[in-house]
Scaffold this active site. Structure first.
Site, PDB file in Angstrom:
ATOM      1  N   GLY B  14       0.834  -1.202   0.000  1.00  0.00           N
ATOM      2  CA  GLY B  14       0.000   0.000   0.000  1.00  0.00           C
ATOM      3  C   GLY B  14       0.862   1.243   0.000  1.00  0.00           C
ATOM      4  O   GLY B  14       1.803   1.330   0.781  1.00  0.00           O
ATOM      5  N   ARG B  77      -0.278  -5.025  -5.013  1.00  0.00           N
ATOM      6  CA  ARG B  77      -0.074  -6.268  -4.274  1.00  0.00           C
ATOM      7  C   ARG B  77       0.060  -7.405  -5.281  1.00  0.00           C
ATOM      8  O   ARG B  77      -0.562  -7.382  -6.334  1.00  0.00           O
ATOM      9  CB  ARG B  77      -1.260  -6.535  -3.349  1.00  0.00           C
ATOM     10  CG  ARG B  77      -1.549  -5.362  -2.427  1.00  0.00           C
ATOM     11  CD  ARG B  77      -2.322  -5.778  -1.198  1.00  0.00           C
ATOM     12  NE  ARG B  77      -2.668  -4.618  -0.384  1.00  0.00           N
ATOM     13  CZ  ARG B  77      -1.806  -3.998   0.419  1.00  0.00           C
ATOM     14  NH1 ARG B  77      -0.566  -4.415   0.524  1.00  0.00           N
ATOM     15  NH2 ARG B  77      -2.200  -2.948   1.116  1.00  0.00           N
ATOM     16  N   GLY B 105       7.086  -2.673   3.231  1.00  0.00           N
ATOM     17  CA  GLY B 105       6.875  -3.069   4.618  1.00  0.00           C
ATOM     18  C   GLY B 105       7.367  -4.486   4.864  1.00  0.00           C
ATOM     19  O   GLY B 105       8.310  -4.956   4.209  1.00  0.00           O
ATOM     20  N   ASP B 136       1.011   1.368   8.847  1.00  0.00           N
ATOM     21  CA  ASP B 136       0.567   0.546   9.974  1.00  0.00           C
ATOM     22  C   ASP B 136       1.591   0.512  11.109  1.00  0.00           C
ATOM     23  O   ASP B 136       1.257   0.140  12.225  1.00  0.00           O
ATOM     24  CB  ASP B 136       0.300  -0.889   9.499  1.00  0.00           C
ATOM     25  CG  ASP B 136      -0.751  -0.937   8.400  1.00  0.00           C
ATOM     26  OD1 ASP B 136      -1.650  -0.075   8.415  1.00  0.00           O
ATOM     27  OD2 ASP B 136      -0.672  -1.827   7.534  1.00  0.00           O
TER      28      ASP B 136
END
Lengths: 401, 401
Positions: B14, B77, B105, B136
């Site tokens: 993302g 993704r 990430g 996140d």
């Protein structure tokens, strides 16, 4: 001056990020020798006799809200029936309050008008003044209403940036449907295109309540946009209905329909018809409350409109709403005038004019000065592709199939 | 220098509002004599051999994105299986690219590690460097990851202002449930309390994935909050599950679960159990894309972390991720270090530490400097009630009866 000695002021309907600024402007504009009563929670406070006298210390508290969103007196929605209106007048009478000022939208202007009529029929002298407020911009007899520009700013920046995110995610997600507020008018949804400066940039389609959406052409159009761009960023106003269908309601509370959900229906339709990964989302309450998205011009105007109400009150005006009237002079100029509440009521909900629908560039020229310095563009050098005119896809929906 | 002559760089997962800043930092840090290839659309570009050589003009284009959200190379993704990893290495080999840098990430750091292992087993020399990125904040071996602070800022301001809106609407709507991103970790949801400075202020409850929510105590607790405050503003992370239940998934795409919907389930539960008007909403994509909510410190750090990757690349570091390590000195200070990818992988998803859950004040002291000057408070004078410690209601959920 006796008539204005006791004044009640309230806030009604959905709050905005600048409705408190109007309240503070109003209070700042009042002469020293008045007794001010705050009506709690909108019309409900008139009916339940929940009014609080402001002393020096609570006025200080109130003035701290110039930069705070929400409605510090309490606002809310309330079914204000004829019987309750009589009760409200009696409550004012019991307190010997002869001036009532409310900050609100269409419903509020209608309520003030009815309060006036009820008071007259009860031989009670009641001066009423309305201060305009609505993020939906559906209030007539004014160029625009305080609250709208800040919400429009939030919508335009959100859509611009969410589209950039989608561009990066195209191998995972192809369509995003972003739902805005606006009730029956397309003002807020249309604002989503403000930052569209490059060919292929989102939003690729804007759906407004003024034009019903025919399902089949809608699906084909989205398909074509995805074919051209790899993705489609679609903005839809909560008030949009599919042709032959009705608006999607979240629920009905206190007799008032809360719109919401058309983006979910569109998501389901596009998923099943096109087999693409589609995400719908609602920009939510941030649209009307995000203090950090407030247009400084909107904030200033909200304050001035409140102050003007205090001036008109002193001059003895009654049954009027403050109106922002833009002049035709070069640059952005406006006058604050008064318009009869009756005129606001007769004109009713204000839709996007046909001229803005056919010429979106005119709409954006109208909108941009309302946001003023707050228009934050991507870095000046940034150009993805060649500049172009906004493709206003929604126009094609008018012709069904 | 020969080994670093050809370099491929990509962005994955993302996007954030500052991932492009890291890319620009990286490019700015590179020596003159390299051939830079942009990998399109994340790992997919490695597998499908979609890599573009950057020349002077396209580098100029790239650098314009320092202040633009999304991921300008394309992200997305992708199910990066072992077979496809081999294909990816072969594609790099065919181009004689011996250095691979990715911004991402946990998934990205694991992918880089696997690429390294695959290349080694194929006797192909491959230098890999990871640049951290996640809203996140669930990436281990770093104090925080670029992207988080801006998202945390968006969440904290949204919740602060949406709560003010609800306060005004209490006669119409009593509970709002605001869903945040965060996957399995509560970092973003917890950020919602940053601006809570007054007794009774929202958020009144924060639910994080680290603690399962037991339905019955949850309902009673919300009831008590409404009793005390007239309203309840509840923040829930998308990763929260009801006790004995599982996380709510929006869908599964490319083998990856997309979380979302717990706020809707909570809305239904509270409506039926308490008979209150409850609204759930999701803060949506704005959390990771809103350029106008970007923390200037986050933006700067994202750039520096990218630049540091270029430095380490030149020094010949491999199989490492750049890590932000905060020093214990007074004020906010940090060093950029390298940590082995393997360590990031072994530590796995980083949850909120127990110490932050038991002492929210410690968490907010940790968070505030990351947002820096961007922390915009209500006017300094503004105080609704007396200051107090954050009531961190969620703690009570741990004890299910």
């Amino acid at each position: 001056m006796n008539r204005m000695h006791k004044i009640a002021v309230g806030q009604a309907g959905g709050p905005t990020a600048v409705i408190n600024a109007s309240l503070v402007g109003f209070v700042d504009g009042l002469p020293e020798n008045v007794e001010l009563y705050g009506v709690m929670n909108g019309y409900q406070g008139l009916v339940l006799n929940e009014m609080e006298r402001f002393d020096r210390s609570s006025l200080e508290w109130l003035k701290q809200h110039r930069g705070v969103p929400g409605a510090c007196l309490g606002s809310g929605r309330y079914a204000f029936t004829s019987d309750l209106i009589v009760t409200a007048v009696l409550n004012l009478k019991a307190r010997d309050i002869h001036t009532l000022v409310f900050i609100g939208g269409n419903g509020t202007m209608a309520a003030l008008q009815k309060m006036s009529e009820a008071a007259a029929s009860m031989n009670y002298e009641l001066q009423t003044i309305g201060i305009p407020k609505t993020v939906d911009n559906d209030l007539s007899a004014t160029d625009h209403a305080p609250g709208y520009a800040s919400a429009a700013h939030f919508v335009s920046m959100s859509v611009r940036d969410i589209n950039k995110d989608l561009e990066a995610m195209r191998n995972f997600e192809q369509v995003r449907i972003i739902e805005t507020m606006g009730r029956n008018a397309g003002w807020l949804a249309m604002a989503a295109g403000l930052h569209k400066t490059c060919d292929g940039d989102g939003p690729h389609m804007i759906c407004i309540p003024e034009l019903a959406v025919a399902k089949e052409p809608f699906v084909r159009q989205v398909q074509n946009i995805v074919k051209d761009n790899g993705i489609a960023t679609i903005v839809v106003s909560e008030g949009v209905a599919f042709e032959g269908g009705s608006q999607v309601q979240r629920e009905v509370v206190n007799g008032r329909a809360v719109l919401g959900g058309i983006s979910t229906e569109m998501e389901q339709l596009l998923r099943s018809e096109l087999g693409l990964n589609v995400r719908s989302e609602n920009l939510g309450m941030n649209q009307r409350s995000a203090m950090w998205a407030v247009s400084s011009r909107d904030h200033q105007e909200a304050y001035e409109v409140g102050k003007q109400a205090a001036l008109y009150l002193e001059k003895g005006y009654s049954n009027v709403m403050i109106s922002i009237q833009r002049s035709d002079a070069i640059g952005y100029n406006y006058d604050l005038k008064s318009v009869p509440l009756e005129q606001v009521f007769i004109l009713g909900e204000r839709m996007l004019p046909e001229t803005f629908i056919s010429n979106p560039a005119d709409f954006y020229s109208w909108l941009e000065p309302l946001i003023g310095d707050q228009v934050r563009r991507y870095p000046p050098a940034w150009k993805r592709r060649k500049p172009h005119d906004l493709k206003y896809h929604k126009l094609e929906f008018g012709r069904s199939q």
